[in-house]
Design a protein around this motif. Structure first.
Motif, PDB file in Angstrom:
ATOM      1  N   ARG A 189       0.826  -1.212   0.000  1.00 22.25           N
ATOM      2  CA  ARG A 189       0.000   0.000   0.000  1.00 22.25           C
ATOM      3  C   ARG A 189       0.862   1.263   0.000  1.00 22.25           C
ATOM      4  O   ARG A 189       0.491   2.259  -0.630  1.00 22.25           O
ATOM      5  N   GLU A 190       1.996   1.227   0.667  1.00 20.16           N
ATOM      6  CA  GLU A 190       2.912   2.376   0.637  1.00 20.16           C
ATOM      7  C   GLU A 190       3.451   2.601  -0.776  1.00 20.16           C
ATOM      8  O   GLU A 190       3.550   3.738  -1.237  1.00 20.16           O
TER       9      GLU A 190
ATOM     10  N   ILE B 156       3.451   5.701  -5.819  1.00 16.57           N
ATOM     11  CA  ILE B 156       3.256   5.784  -7.268  1.00 16.57           C
ATOM     12  C   ILE B 156       2.214   6.837  -7.590  1.00 16.57           C
ATOM     13  O   ILE B 156       2.407   7.671  -8.480  1.00 16.57           O
ATOM     14  N   ARG B 157       1.125   6.831  -6.870  1.00 20.88           N
ATOM     15  CA  ARG B 157       0.058   7.811  -7.104  1.00 20.88           C
ATOM     16  C   ARG B 157       0.519   9.231  -6.802  1.00 20.88           C
ATOM     17  O   ARG B 157       0.129  10.175  -7.490  1.00 20.88           O
TER      18      ARG B 157
ATOM     19  N   ALA C   7      -1.008   5.528 -13.445  1.00 19.13           N
ATOM     20  CA  ALA C   7      -0.457   5.423 -12.091  1.00 19.13           C
ATOM     21  C   ALA C   7      -1.564   5.073 -11.103  1.00 19.13           C
ATOM     22  O   ALA C   7      -1.355   4.266 -10.186  1.00 19.13           O
ATOM     23  N   SER C   8      -2.720   5.661 -11.298  1.00 19.44           N
ATOM     24  CA  SER C   8      -3.854   5.356 -10.431  1.00 19.44           C
ATOM     25  C   SER C   8      -4.252   3.888 -10.553  1.00 19.44           C
ATOM     26  O   SER C   8      -4.541   3.226  -9.549  1.00 19.44           O
TER      27      SER C   8
ATOM     28  N   PHE D   6      -4.215  -1.680  -8.466  1.00 11.84           N
ATOM     29  CA  PHE D   6      -3.789  -3.073  -8.579  1.00 11.84           C
ATOM     30  C   PHE D   6      -2.997  -3.496  -7.341  1.00 11.84           C
ATOM     31  O   PHE D   6      -3.240  -4.559  -6.770  1.00 11.84           O
ATOM     32  N   LEU D   7      -2.067  -2.654  -6.915  1.00 12.36           N
ATOM     33  CA  LEU D   7      -1.265  -2.988  -5.732  1.00 12.36           C
ATOM     34  C   LEU D   7      -2.129  -3.087  -4.480  1.00 12.36           C
ATOM     35  O   LEU D   7      -1.909  -3.952  -3.622  1.00 12.36           O
ATOM     36  N   TYR D   8      -3.113  -2.211  -4.356  1.00  7.30           N
ATOM     37  CA  TYR D   8      -4.038  -2.304  -3.220  1.00  7.30           C
ATOM     38  C   TYR D   8      -4.802  -3.617  -3.252  1.00  7.30           C
ATOM     39  O   TYR D   8      -4.985  -4.263  -2.218  1.00  7.30           O
ATOM     40  N   ARG D   9      -5.252  -4.020  -4.445  1.00  9.43           N
ATOM     41  CA  ARG D   9      -5.984  -5.288  -4.551  1.00  9.43           C
ATOM     42  C   ARG D   9      -5.072  -6.455  -4.182  1.00  9.43           C
ATOM     43  O   ARG D   9      -5.488  -7.374  -3.495  1.00  9.43           O
TER      44      ARG D   9
END
Length: 102
Positions: A41-42, A47-48, A56-57, A62-65
Motif C-alpha cells: 500500500r505504501e 506511485i500515485r 499510475a492510479s 492493482f497494488l491495493y488489490r
C-alpha cells in the motif's frame, strides 16, 4: 486460449469468450501479513503521489488489490484480482464507463 485458434482479432480478444476462461487458475491462499500489506500500500501511494496519471492510479489500485491477499478475513483470490483488473483495463480501453456521455 484466445488468439491461438485464429478465430479472434489481432488483439487476441474474442467477443464470445467468457471472462473466466481467461482467468489464471489458482487456489493459493496467503497468510495474514500486515507488513507485506502495508508495504504494498505504501508503494501504491507513492506511485500515485509521483504521477497523477490514470495509469499510475490503476497501478496503485492493482497494488491495493494485491495487498488484500494478505488481509485477514479478506475474501479474494488471484483469479478474482486478475479478472477485476482486466475488467478495469477493458473499460478504460473502451473510453470509460460511459464513453458517449459527459
Amino acid at each position: 486460449m484466445a488468439g491461438e485458434d485464429g478465430e479472434t482479432g489481432a488483439d487476441g480478444a474474442g467477443d464470445d469468450e467468457p471472462d473466466w476462461e481467461m482467468a489464471p487458475e489458482g487456489d493459493a491462499t496467503f497468510p495474514e501479513n500486515a507488513e507485506k500489506r502495508e508495504t504494498l500500500r505504501e508503494v501504491a501511494d507513492e506511485i500515485r503521489a509521483r504521477d497523477d496519471s490514470s495509469e499510475a492510479s490503476q497501478i496503485g489500485a492493482f497494488l491495493y488489490r494485491v495487498s488484500d491477499l494478505y488481509k485477514e478475513g479478506e475474501e479474494t483470490s488471484i483469479p478474482e484480482i486478475y479478472m477485476n483488473m482486466r475488467h478495469i483495463l477493458e473499460v478504460r480501453e473502451q473510453g470509460g464507463l460511459d464513453p458517449d456521455g459527459e
